[in-house]
Design an enzyme around this catalytic site. Structure first.
Site, PDB file in Angstrom:
ATOM      1  N   MET A 160      -4.831   5.755  17.636  1.00  0.00           N
ATOM      2  CA  MET A 160      -4.874   5.553  16.186  1.00  0.00           C
ATOM      3  C   MET A 160      -3.869   6.411  15.421  1.00  0.00           C
ATOM      4  SD  MET A 160      -7.292   3.350  16.292  1.00  0.00           S
ATOM      5  CE  MET A 160      -7.508   3.092  14.533  1.00  0.00           C
ATOM      6  N   GLY A 161      -3.231   7.364  16.085  1.00  0.00           N
ATOM      7  CA  GLY A 161      -2.473   8.370  15.352  1.00  0.00           C
ATOM      8  C   GLY A 161      -1.005   8.100  15.091  1.00  0.00           C
ATOM      9  N   ARG A 172     -10.842   1.341   6.422  1.00  0.00           N
ATOM     10  CA  ARG A 172      -9.905   0.318   6.886  1.00  0.00           C
ATOM     11  C   ARG A 172      -9.324   0.679   8.246  1.00  0.00           C
ATOM     12  NH1 ARG A 172      -4.433   1.928   7.850  1.00  0.00           N
ATOM     13  NH2 ARG A 172      -2.926   0.433   7.038  1.00  0.00           N
ATOM     14  N   LYS A 225       5.931  10.383  16.961  1.00  0.00           N
ATOM     15  CA  LYS A 225       4.532  10.645  17.284  1.00  0.00           C
ATOM     16  C   LYS A 225       4.172  10.025  18.624  1.00  0.00           C
ATOM     17  CE  LYS A 225       2.398  11.311  12.737  1.00  0.00           C
ATOM     18  NZ  LYS A 225       1.297  10.856  11.849  1.00  0.00           N
ATOM     19  N   HIS A 231     -10.536  14.208   9.355  1.00  0.00           N
ATOM     20  CA  HIS A 231     -11.181  13.275   8.436  1.00  0.00           C
ATOM     21  C   HIS A 231     -11.389  11.905   9.070  1.00  0.00           C
ATOM     22  CE1 HIS A 231     -11.949  11.311   4.557  1.00  0.00           C
ATOM     23  NE2 HIS A 231     -11.013  10.438   4.850  1.00  0.00           N
ATOM     24  N   GLN A 232     -10.351  11.374   9.725  1.00  0.00           N
ATOM     25  CA  GLN A 232     -10.412  10.006  10.228  1.00  0.00           C
ATOM     26  C   GLN A 232     -11.326   9.858  11.434  1.00  0.00           C
ATOM     27  OE1 GLN A 232      -8.996   7.258   8.681  1.00  0.00           O
ATOM     28  NE2 GLN A 232     -10.369   6.264  10.129  1.00  0.00           N
ATOM     29  N   ASP A 282       2.094   6.650  13.704  1.00  0.00           N
ATOM     30  CA  ASP A 282       2.540   5.764  12.625  1.00  0.00           C
ATOM     31  C   ASP A 282       3.902   6.198  12.092  1.00  0.00           C
ATOM     32  OD1 ASP A 282       1.833   8.111  11.398  1.00  0.00           O
ATOM     33  OD2 ASP A 282       0.437   7.217   9.966  1.00  0.00           O
ATOM     34  N   LYS A 327       0.846  -1.184   0.000  1.00  0.00           N
ATOM     35  CA  LYS A 327       0.000   0.000   0.000  1.00  0.00           C
ATOM     36  C   LYS A 327       0.883   1.236   0.000  1.00  0.00           C
ATOM     37  CE  LYS A 327      -1.321   2.365   3.416  1.00  0.00           C
ATOM     38  NZ  LYS A 327      -2.615   2.389   4.121  1.00  0.00           N
TER      39      LYS A 327
END
Length: 309
Positions: free
Chosen positions: A217-218, A108, A224, A135-136, A220, A65
């Site tokens: 979730m943030g 996803r 961070k 957005h997420q 990556d 991806k």
């Protein structure tokens, strides 16, 4: 070679399809037949632009991806985020499909959150705190509403206008939402979701009450961070893929902590929540098998529709 464009995939995807694909992907990630490769993060020519490559190989799916972030697209009324998934033939290595998946990627990612909440949060959990108004975050709220009876959403955002706009959007979708401070949200929440680009903790550990589930979730990328490290000493820690979580995910900030991959919980090879007082934390660093499994589901749908015609 099959190509699915953005219009096609946006019509095909749903929270239900994403949930099933991601759940299977998490189990596959713990299989000896699956290999996940180190993430490649690179910079684009624009200031703060970046692109990444996440790849994996299973017994039936091989591919990668590519995700992009081009911030100046906003001035052109274009999406800043882009995603494309590529699938290779396991037998020959030939490119068999390219799937444009920018909207799909939001489903996803939200599905990862929903699977974690479904397996780790208390069944009666109903009050959701969301850090982030982008957005997420909206996709995550909608996905969680399908696995828990969410009675109230408390939104925590840095920008007042963006926060209020997000609250209005949720209320318009029939979700009872309100704005709140970080402390207020944590003290009232059964589930906390962080969907930000933060590089430092968003709240204090002692604001989190017993029995809370947290989905981070943030994170990556190296550097961070959304959660206070003090939480780790008395919480149960879970992730999508441990080697990646410890390098670029939220748990890069742990030191010798016990972290369990969610796929093992789903497959009943490890325990999840053991009591109603447990604080559980799930780190979603985002793994390639999620993308491969979702793309494969979409291709199956296209083939089924073609047969029906």
């Amino acid at each position: 070679m099959i190509y699915l464009d953005e219009n096609q995939t946006a019509k095909l995807i749903s929270h239900e399809i994403a949930y099933l694909a991601v759940k299977d992907a998490f189990v596959a990630a713990t299989s000896g037949e699956t290999t996940l490769f180190p993430v490649v993060n690179a910079s684009g020519p624009q200031t703060d632009s970046m692109f990444s490559l996440k790849s994996a190989c299973t017994s039936t799916l091989v591919g990668w991806k590519t995700g992009t972030y081009w911030p100046e697209n906003q001035s052109q009324n274009k999406s800043c985020h882009g995603t494309t998934t590529f699938l290779l033939s396991p037998e020959t290595g030939e490119l068999v499909a390219a799937v444009s998946a920018s909207k799909v990627n939001a489903y996803r990612t939200a599905a990862a959150d929903a699977v974690a909440v479904d397996y780790l949060a208390r069944k009666e959990a109903s009050v959701l705190a969301v850090f982030g108004t982008g957005h997420q975050a909206e996709y995550d709220v909608l996905a969680l509403s399908r696995v828990r009876n969410i009675s109230r959403v408390i939104v925590v955002g840095r920008n007042t206008d963006n926060t209020e706009s997000f609250v209005v959007r949720l209320n318009d979708k029939g979700i009872n939402a309100e704005a709140g401070s970080a402390q207020f949200a944590c003290e009232h929440a059964d589930i906390i979701v962080t969907a930000t680009t933060a590089k430092e903790p968003l709240f204090h550990a002692d604001w989190v009450k017993a029995g809370t589930h947290i989905s981070a979730m943030g994170a990556d990328k190296v550097g961070k961070q959304e959660l206070p490290v003090e939480l780790y000493q008395y919480a149960k820690l879970f992730c999508d893929y441990k080697p990646q979580s410890l390098v670029i995910g939220e748990f890069q900030h742990t030191q010798n902590a016990a972290v369990t991959e969610i796929g093992k919980v789903i497959a009943s090879r490890s325990s999840g929540r053991r009591s109603s007082d447990d604080i559980t934390i799930f780190d979603s660093s985002g793994i390639a098998v999620q993308d491969l499994f979702v793309a494969a589901k979409l291709l199956e749908l296209v083939q089924v529709q073609a047969i029906g015609e």
